[in-house]
Design a protein around this motif. Structure first.
Motif, PDB file in Angstrom:
ATOM      1  N   LEU A  36       0.830  -1.205   0.000  1.00  0.00           N
ATOM      2  CA  LEU A  36       0.000   0.000   0.000  1.00  0.00           C
ATOM      3  C   LEU A  36       0.862   1.252   0.000  1.00  0.00           C
ATOM      4  N   LEU A  37       1.926   1.238   0.786  1.00  0.00           N
ATOM      5  CA  LEU A  37       2.807   2.402   0.864  1.00  0.00           C
ATOM      6  C   LEU A  37       3.504   2.657  -0.471  1.00  0.00           C
ATOM      7  N   THR A  38       3.966   1.601  -1.112  1.00  0.00           N
ATOM      8  CA  THR A  38       4.625   1.744  -2.421  1.00  0.00           C
ATOM      9  C   THR A  38       3.677   2.329  -3.451  1.00  0.00           C
ATOM     10  N   TYR A  39       2.441   1.850  -3.434  1.00  0.00           N
ATOM     11  CA  TYR A  39       1.448   2.351  -4.391  1.00  0.00           C
ATOM     12  C   TYR A  39       1.192   3.841  -4.185  1.00  0.00           C
ATOM     13  N   LEU A  40       1.021   4.252  -2.915  1.00  0.00           N
ATOM     14  CA  LEU A  40       0.750   5.661  -2.636  1.00  0.00           C
ATOM     15  C   LEU A  40       1.926   6.546  -3.032  1.00  0.00           C
ATOM     16  N   ILE A  41       3.146   6.085  -2.749  1.00  0.00           N
ATOM     17  CA  ILE A  41       4.337   6.862  -3.117  1.00  0.00           C
ATOM     18  C   ILE A  41       4.450   6.977  -4.626  1.00  0.00           C
ATOM     19  N   TRP A  42       4.188   5.889  -5.321  1.00  0.00           N
ATOM     20  CA  TRP A  42       4.252   5.903  -6.792  1.00  0.00           C
ATOM     21  C   TRP A  42       3.226   6.872  -7.370  1.00  0.00           C
ATOM     22  N   GLN A  43       2.016   6.900  -6.775  1.00  0.00           N
ATOM     23  CA  GLN A  43       0.978   7.815  -7.236  1.00  0.00           C
ATOM     24  C   GLN A  43       1.349   9.274  -6.976  1.00  0.00           C
ATOM     25  N   ALA A  44       2.042   9.531  -5.862  1.00  0.00           N
ATOM     26  CA  ALA A  44       2.343  10.910  -5.468  1.00  0.00           C
ATOM     27  C   ALA A  44       3.603  11.458  -6.116  1.00  0.00           C
ATOM     28  N   ASN A  45       4.502  10.580  -6.564  1.00  0.00           N
ATOM     29  CA  ASN A  45       5.801  10.964  -7.134  1.00  0.00           C
ATOM     30  C   ASN A  45       6.776  11.319  -5.999  1.00  0.00           C
ATOM     31  N   PRO A  46       7.794  10.483  -5.790  1.00  0.00           N
ATOM     32  CA  PRO A  46       8.761  10.725  -4.704  1.00  0.00           C
ATOM     33  C   PRO A  46       9.404  12.106  -4.746  1.00  0.00           C
ATOM     34  N   ALA A  47       9.590  12.652  -5.940  1.00  0.00           N
ATOM     35  CA  ALA A  47      10.206  13.980  -6.052  1.00  0.00           C
ATOM     36  C   ALA A  47       9.331  15.048  -5.389  1.00  0.00           C
ATOM     37  N   ASN A  48       8.019  14.909  -5.514  1.00  0.00           N
ATOM     38  CA  ASN A  48       7.117  15.876  -4.892  1.00  0.00           C
ATOM     39  C   ASN A  48       7.132  15.747  -3.367  1.00  0.00           C
ATOM     40  N   ILE A  49       7.258  14.515  -2.880  1.00  0.00           N
ATOM     41  CA  ILE A  49       7.341  14.305  -1.427  1.00  0.00           C
ATOM     42  C   ILE A  49       8.616  14.950  -0.879  1.00  0.00           C
ATOM     43  N   TRP A  50       9.721  14.759  -1.585  1.00  0.00           N
ATOM     44  CA  TRP A  50      10.993  15.348  -1.167  1.00  0.00           C
ATOM     45  C   TRP A  50      10.930  16.872  -1.192  1.00  0.00           C
ATOM     46  N   ALA A  51      10.243  17.419  -2.182  1.00  0.00           N
ATOM     47  CA  ALA A  51      10.103  18.875  -2.267  1.00  0.00           C
ATOM     48  C   ALA A  51       9.306  19.415  -1.074  1.00  0.00           C
ATOM     49  N   ALA A  52       8.276  18.669  -0.637  1.00  0.00           N
ATOM     50  CA  ALA A  52       7.495  19.086   0.526  1.00  0.00           C
ATOM     51  C   ALA A  52       8.351  19.059   1.788  1.00  0.00           C
ATOM     52  N   TRP A  53       9.212  18.069   1.903  1.00  0.00           N
ATOM     53  CA  TRP A  53      10.112  17.986   3.059  1.00  0.00           C
ATOM     54  C   TRP A  53      11.095  19.151   3.100  1.00  0.00           C
ATOM     55  N   GLN A  54      11.582  19.548   1.937  1.00  0.00           N
ATOM     56  CA  GLN A  54      12.577  20.623   1.891  1.00  0.00           C
ATOM     57  C   GLN A  54      12.023  21.947   2.394  1.00  0.00           C
ATOM     58  N   ARG A  55      10.726  22.105   2.363  1.00  0.00           N
ATOM     59  CA  ARG A  55      10.098  23.349   2.818  1.00  0.00           C
ATOM     60  C   ARG A  55       9.741  23.315   4.302  1.00  0.00           C
ATOM     61  N   ALA A  56      10.053  22.221   4.979  1.00  0.00           N
ATOM     62  CA  ALA A  56       9.637  22.050   6.376  1.00  0.00           C
ATOM     63  C   ALA A  56      10.358  23.030   7.302  1.00  0.00           C
ATOM     64  N   ASP A  57       9.646  23.463   8.336  1.00  0.00           N
ATOM     65  CA  ASP A  57      10.196  24.368   9.346  1.00  0.00           C
ATOM     66  C   ASP A  57      10.896  23.530  10.420  1.00  0.00           C
ATOM     67  N   PRO A  58      12.227  23.601  10.545  1.00  0.00           N
ATOM     68  CA  PRO A  58      12.938  22.737  11.509  1.00  0.00           C
ATOM     69  C   PRO A  58      12.586  23.038  12.962  1.00  0.00           C
ATOM     70  N   TRP A  59      12.226  24.282  13.280  1.00  0.00           N
ATOM     71  CA  TRP A  59      11.883  24.626  14.651  1.00  0.00           C
ATOM     72  C   TRP A  59      10.591  23.936  15.087  1.00  0.00           C
ATOM     73  N   LEU A  60       9.620  23.891  14.189  1.00  0.00           N
ATOM     74  CA  LEU A  60       8.370  23.197  14.508  1.00  0.00           C
ATOM     75  C   LEU A  60       8.580  21.686  14.591  1.00  0.00           C
ATOM     76  N   ILE A  61       9.457  21.156  13.772  1.00  0.00           N
ATOM     77  CA  ILE A  61       9.781  19.724  13.859  1.00  0.00           C
ATOM     78  C   ILE A  61      10.415  19.423  15.211  1.00  0.00           C
ATOM     79  N   GLY A  62      11.297  20.313  15.655  1.00  0.00           N
ATOM     80  CA  GLY A  62      11.913  20.148  16.966  1.00  0.00           C
ATOM     81  C   GLY A  62      10.877  20.165  18.086  1.00  0.00           C
ATOM     82  N   LEU A  63       9.879  21.050  17.966  1.00  0.00           N
ATOM     83  CA  LEU A  63       8.805  21.107  18.957  1.00  0.00           C
ATOM     84  C   LEU A  63       8.012  19.801  18.965  1.00  0.00           C
TER      85      LEU A  63
END
Length: 334
Positions: A36-63
């Motif tokens: 199921l996870l592979t299917y969802l990742i394939w549908q979403a495109n791994p590059a788009n997931i990585w792009a969303a991560w790159q925009r993450a706020d590290p301070w909020l992640i720390g919280l």
């Protein structure tokens, strides 16, 4: 002699058969979650997931990481509160360390109950009473499940009636699952409280060798029915835990710039935990991602961002639970 020769192969064949069943279940869980996870990742495109991560706020992640530590601290505190019913006063430091070891086992072993078994064994050895140890761990889990089902069903009510301006479409299967989980949790509490009475009525049909240990466990459960103050404290801590767990996901969502109401997280996070209990999932993988995608898509959030949120929350859980491995390495034999 003939009977002895025949009994040996039968005995030897049991263990391999049990191993095959366990291995098959393990394969099913990995295929269910991984597929199921592979299917969802394939549908979403791994590059788009990585792009969303790159925009993450590290301070909020720390919280969010700090909140995860607080959640584990609350769980250890609740365990200690439940142990007080049996007059077992355990140092909070020991409870916290043992709980961290249990979390490490739950998240890094192919099972979600291995950590509970470790806690039962460690506590049982420490207090020389495995019945009370089992009852405390079971009740710690059960109060959590009861609070989880309560929040999920209240959120379902609010989001299905547009009471707070957040109307969401929930599949009938998920609705029935949440309602059924709540009923099962309530029934489990009732049966646990009534365990001494139930065993008293059916005990004569159980062999004496089995009835004696069951009686000890039943009595350990029955004590909780007479201590309403402790149970109310445990339920309060359980609700607080799940509210913090929901807040952790909300903060992760804000870190990924997801503009979604808190009520949506109050629905999809508990539903994720309920769905993830199905034996086809491994550590909620696949279940979390599917539920997040179903709900966040309804408010215009891309699948890639929904998956980035699921991966972020899972990574935080793994990171914090890995501290349990450090406890094992450097905490000494005790």
């Amino acid at each position: 002699m003939e009977n002895r020769r025949m009994s040996v192969p039968e005995t030897e064949s049991v263990a391999p058969e049990e191993r095959r069943k366990r291995n098959l279940l393990l394969v099913i869980r990995f295929l269910g979650s991984g597929g199921l996870l592979t299917y969802l990742i394939w549908q979403a495109n791994p590059a788009n997931i990585w792009a969303a991560w790159q925009r993450a706020d590290p301070w909020l992640i720390g919280l969010a990481i700090l909140i995860q530590f607080l959640c584990i601290g609350l769980s250890a505190l609740k365990w200690g509160v439940l142990l007080h019913t049996h007059n077992q006063q355990q140092p909070y430091r020991w409870l916290l360390g043992t709980y961290l070891i249990g979390q490490f086992a739950n998240n890094f072993l192919p099972t979600s109950v291995g950590g509970d078994a470790i806690r039962i064994v460690q506590l049982g050895r420490r207090i020389n009473n495995y019945a009370e140890a089992s009852a405390s761990v079971f009740m710690e889990r059960l109060t959590g499940f009861l609070a989880l089902s309560l929040i999920a069903n209240v959120a379902l009510l609010f989001t299905s009636t547009n009471l707070f301006g957040t109307r969401l479409v929930t599949d009938a299967t998920l609705t029935l699952l949440a309602l059924g989980f709540g009923l099962v949790a309530i029934m489990a509490v009732v049966v646990s409280f009534a365990a001494p009475w139930l065993l008293g009525h059916v005990g004569r049909y159980i062999p004496n060798a089995v009835r004696k240990p069951l009686q000890k466990i039943a009595d350990a459960f029955g004590i909780y029915a007479t201590d309403r103050g402790t149970m109310l404290k445990a339920m309060g801590l359980s609700v607080l835990f799940h509210l913090l767990w929901i807040s952790l996901h909300y903060i992760c969502g804000r870190a990924l710039h997801i503009d979604a109401p808190l009520l949506l997280f109050a629905l999809m996070v508990p539903l994720t935990d309920i769905v993830g209990l199905a034996p086809i999932f491994f550590n909620n993988l696949g279940a979390r991602d599917l539920v997040f995608t179903l709900y966040l898509n309804q408010i215009g959030i891309a699948t890639s961002t929904a998956l980035a949120l699921a991966f972020t929350a899972f990574s935080i859980r793994l990171l914090v639970s890995s501290v349990g491995g450090l406890v094992i390495l450097f905490g000494g034999r005790r």
